[in-house]
Design a protein around this motif. Structure first.
Motif, PDB file in Angstrom:
ATOM      1  N   PRO A 101       0.823  -1.220   0.000  1.00 30.82           N
ATOM      2  CA  PRO A 101       0.000   0.000   0.000  1.00 30.82           C
ATOM      3  C   PRO A 101       0.853   1.264   0.000  1.00 30.82           C
ATOM      4  O   PRO A 101       1.948   1.297   0.565  1.00 30.82           O
ATOM      5  CB  PRO A 101      -0.809  -0.119   1.291  1.00 30.82           C
ATOM      6  CG  PRO A 101      -0.727  -1.551   1.690  1.00 30.82           C
ATOM      7  CD  PRO A 101       0.594  -2.052   1.191  1.00 30.82           C
ATOM      8  N   LEU A 102       0.332   2.314  -0.622  1.00 32.50           N
ATOM      9  CA  LEU A 102       0.988   3.616  -0.557  1.00 32.50           C
ATOM     10  C   LEU A 102       0.774   4.227   0.818  1.00 32.50           C
ATOM     11  O   LEU A 102      -0.260   4.016   1.453  1.00 32.50           O
ATOM     12  CB  LEU A 102       0.407   4.546  -1.626  1.00 32.50           C
ATOM     13  CG  LEU A 102       0.627   4.163  -3.094  1.00 32.50           C
ATOM     14  CD1 LEU A 102      -0.142   5.116  -3.999  1.00 32.50           C
ATOM     15  CD2 LEU A 102       2.097   4.177  -3.448  1.00 32.50           C
ATOM     16  N   GLU A 106       2.255   9.639   0.425  1.00 33.81           N
ATOM     17  CA  GLU A 106       2.386   9.304  -0.998  1.00 33.81           C
ATOM     18  C   GLU A 106       1.059   9.486  -1.726  1.00 33.81           C
ATOM     19  O   GLU A 106       1.012  10.006  -2.846  1.00 33.81           O
ATOM     20  CB  GLU A 106       2.886   7.858  -1.132  1.00 33.81           C
ATOM     21  CG  GLU A 106       4.355   7.707  -0.765  1.00 33.81           C
ATOM     22  CD  GLU A 106       4.787   6.260  -0.626  1.00 33.81           C
ATOM     23  OE1 GLU A 106       5.999   5.995  -0.666  1.00 33.81           O
ATOM     24  OE2 GLU A 106       3.905   5.372  -0.466  1.00 33.81           O
ATOM     25  N   ARG A 107      -0.024   9.074  -1.085  1.00 34.13           N
ATOM     26  CA  ARG A 107      -1.347   9.259  -1.703  1.00 34.13           C
ATOM     27  C   ARG A 107      -1.690  10.745  -1.811  1.00 34.13           C
ATOM     28  O   ARG A 107      -2.272  11.190  -2.801  1.00 34.13           O
ATOM     29  CB  ARG A 107      -2.405   8.508  -0.895  1.00 34.13           C
ATOM     30  CG  ARG A 107      -2.334   7.006  -1.089  1.00 34.13           C
ATOM     31  CD  ARG A 107      -3.413   6.256  -0.335  1.00 34.13           C
ATOM     32  NE  ARG A 107      -3.032   6.027   1.046  1.00 34.13           N
ATOM     33  CZ  ARG A 107      -3.687   6.491   2.096  1.00 34.13           C
ATOM     34  NH1 ARG A 107      -4.768   7.238   1.936  1.00 34.13           N
ATOM     35  NH2 ARG A 107      -3.288   6.235   3.322  1.00 34.13           N
ATOM     36  N   GLY A 131      -6.797   6.954  -3.510  1.00 37.89           N
ATOM     37  CA  GLY A 131      -7.009   6.463  -2.154  1.00 37.89           C
ATOM     38  C   GLY A 131      -6.974   7.560  -1.116  1.00 37.89           C
ATOM     39  O   GLY A 131      -7.069   7.297   0.080  1.00 37.89           O
ATOM     40  N   TRP A 132      -6.828   8.824  -1.561  1.00 39.85           N
ATOM     41  CA  TRP A 132      -6.903   9.979  -0.668  1.00 39.85           C
ATOM     42  C   TRP A 132      -8.364  10.386  -0.571  1.00 39.85           C
ATOM     43  O   TRP A 132      -9.126  10.194  -1.510  1.00 39.85           O
ATOM     44  CB  TRP A 132      -6.052  11.112  -1.219  1.00 39.85           C
ATOM     45  CG  TRP A 132      -5.829  12.263  -0.273  1.00 39.85           C
ATOM     46  CD1 TRP A 132      -6.278  13.544  -0.423  1.00 39.85           C
ATOM     47  CD2 TRP A 132      -5.087  12.247   0.943  1.00 39.85           C
ATOM     48  NE1 TRP A 132      -5.861  14.318   0.625  1.00 39.85           N
ATOM     49  CE2 TRP A 132      -5.131  13.546   1.488  1.00 39.85           C
ATOM     50  CE3 TRP A 132      -4.396  11.262   1.628  1.00 39.85           C
ATOM     51  CZ2 TRP A 132      -4.512  13.881   2.684  1.00 39.85           C
ATOM     52  CZ3 TRP A 132      -3.781  11.582   2.827  1.00 39.85           C
ATOM     53  CH2 TRP A 132      -3.844  12.885   3.337  1.00 39.85           C
ATOM     54  N   SER A 133      -8.782  10.952   0.551  1.00 46.48           N
ATOM     55  CA  SER A 133     -10.191  11.279   0.738  1.00 46.48           C
ATOM     56  C   SER A 133     -10.618  12.439  -0.163  1.00 46.48           C
ATOM     57  O   SER A 133      -9.814  13.313  -0.505  1.00 46.48           O
ATOM     58  CB  SER A 133     -10.458  11.647   2.199  1.00 46.48           C
ATOM     59  OG  SER A 133      -9.855  12.890   2.515  1.00 46.48           O
ATOM     60  N   ALA A 134     -11.907  12.439  -0.547  1.00 44.85           N
ATOM     61  CA  ALA A 134     -12.432  13.535  -1.361  1.00 44.85           C
ATOM     62  C   ALA A 134     -12.340  14.862  -0.617  1.00 44.85           C
ATOM     63  O   ALA A 134     -12.069  15.905  -1.218  1.00 44.85           O
ATOM     64  CB  ALA A 134     -13.883  13.240  -1.750  1.00 44.85           C
TER      65      ALA A 134
END
Length: 346
Positions: A101-102, A106-107, A131-134
């Motif tokens: 996983p990143l 990194e994400r 995979g970063w939150s909106a």
């Protein structure tokens, strides 16, 4: 742009490891422990993905290093034919879907880079790929000095173009509802260019006498989650009984439930026991959703949220009906007590 599923169908070939260039990857550095674990394993590696135009590794640098530790000169690979921006997007998508996983940083940096190259993509679309939150993507967007990072319309995950603020759409929806109060939510959403969840919120706000556009909504503000109803300017008719937005805190709910559970009229009847069972399940369900929410895949969260919002609306409607019946019975009892049965005409 080629998708991961498309690339899995591409032909595989062996490529000389020494001809490969380092990846343009969202990773800051390779995990040497992971490299050693791969090298010491006896499994055959899946083919890596290589950008044909530059010979950069898009996905598989850990496998390349592990192959070198195994003293291999070649490794199985597949070509990617797109441009460098598309190659980076695919690298991000590959690294968020499988393998090591990143990290959070990194994400975040991947989301920031995509924001700069694809500002017309919606926050949720970028979040799904990284995979970063909106919410986090939206905050990054607001921090970018370049006004081009905040276009007036954005492309969503479904490929549809939507305005970056729902304020105008809410105003159009309000006008549609005023002209045709019986219009369906889907029809309102279609005419106003907003989501069904936002159309539902507009209808509720108008029914409660509140403005369609929440106070403080700037013209350049990011669109609110179409599921969550924004807080209004003041308490609604039911809020003094249950707290903000009609949602009592957990301790109050448990206290109310304990009182009902000890009520003989409920405890000693079949329908009453069913009511208590449903209420107990509802209290547990809320806590279970808090636990399950983080595990829902990004691409499915909007659908789950829409379903939960609709169920919440149904429950709120039932609560209003119960209160209306209670108020009606109370008014009737009060008006009856004002008259004396034995009193004659005044």
């Amino acid at each position: 742009m080629s998708t991961i599923s498309d690339l899995r169908q591409a032909s595989t070939f062996d490529i000389d490891i020494h001809t490969l260039l380092p990846a343009d990857s969202p990773r800051f550095a390779l995990d040497q422990a992971h490299v050693r674990a791969l090298a010491e394993s006896e499994t055959e590696f899946p083919p890596i993905l290589v950008h044909r135009a530059t010979l950069r590794v898009i996905d598989g640098m850990h496998r390349v290093r592990a192959a070198k530790l195994r003293n291999r000169d070649t490794i199985g690979a597949r070509w990617f034919e797109g441009d460098e921006q598309a190659a980076f997007l695919l690298a991000v998508e590959s690294n968020t879907r499988h393998g090591l996983p990143l990290s959070s940083d990194e994400r975040k940096q991947a989301a920031l880079r995509i924001l700069r190259t694809h500002p017309h993509w919606s926050d949720r679309s970028i979040a799904e790929r990284t995979g970063w939150s909106a919410t986090g993507v939206g905050a990054l967007r607001r921090d970018i000095a370049d006004p081009d990072a905040r276009p007036e319309a954005r492309v969503g995950r479904d490929g549809r173009v939507r305005p970056s603020t729902t304020a105008e759409g809410r105003r159009v929806a309000a006008e549609v509802i005023r002209r045709n109060p019986d219009a369906s939510l889907r029809e309102i959403a279609r005419q106003a260019g907003i989501s069904v969840g936002t159309a539902r919120d507009v209808r509720h706000r108008l029914a409660e006498g509140r403005p369609a556009v929440p106070d403080g909504r700037r013209a350049d503000a990011p669109p609110a989650d179409p599921v969550a109803a924004p807080p209004g300017p003041g308490p609604g008719p039911d809020e003094d009984r249950t707290g903000r937005g009609g949602a009592p805190d957990l301790a109050r709910r448990i206290t109310l439930f304990d009182g009902l559970r000890n009520d003989p009229s409920l405890r000693l009847s079949e329908s009453g026991r069913l009511v208590l069972q449903r209420l107990h399940a509802q209290l547990r369900t809320t806590e279970e959703w808090k636990r399950l929410a983080p595990t829902i895949p990004l691409h499915g969260r909007s659908a789950v949220a829409d379903i939960l919002s609709a169920c919440a609306d149904d429950l709120k409607g039932m609560a209003r009906e119960l209160r209306c019946v209670e108020d009606s019975l109370t008014d009737h009892a009060v008006s009856g007590s004002d008259r004396r049965p034995d009193a004659g005409p005044a």
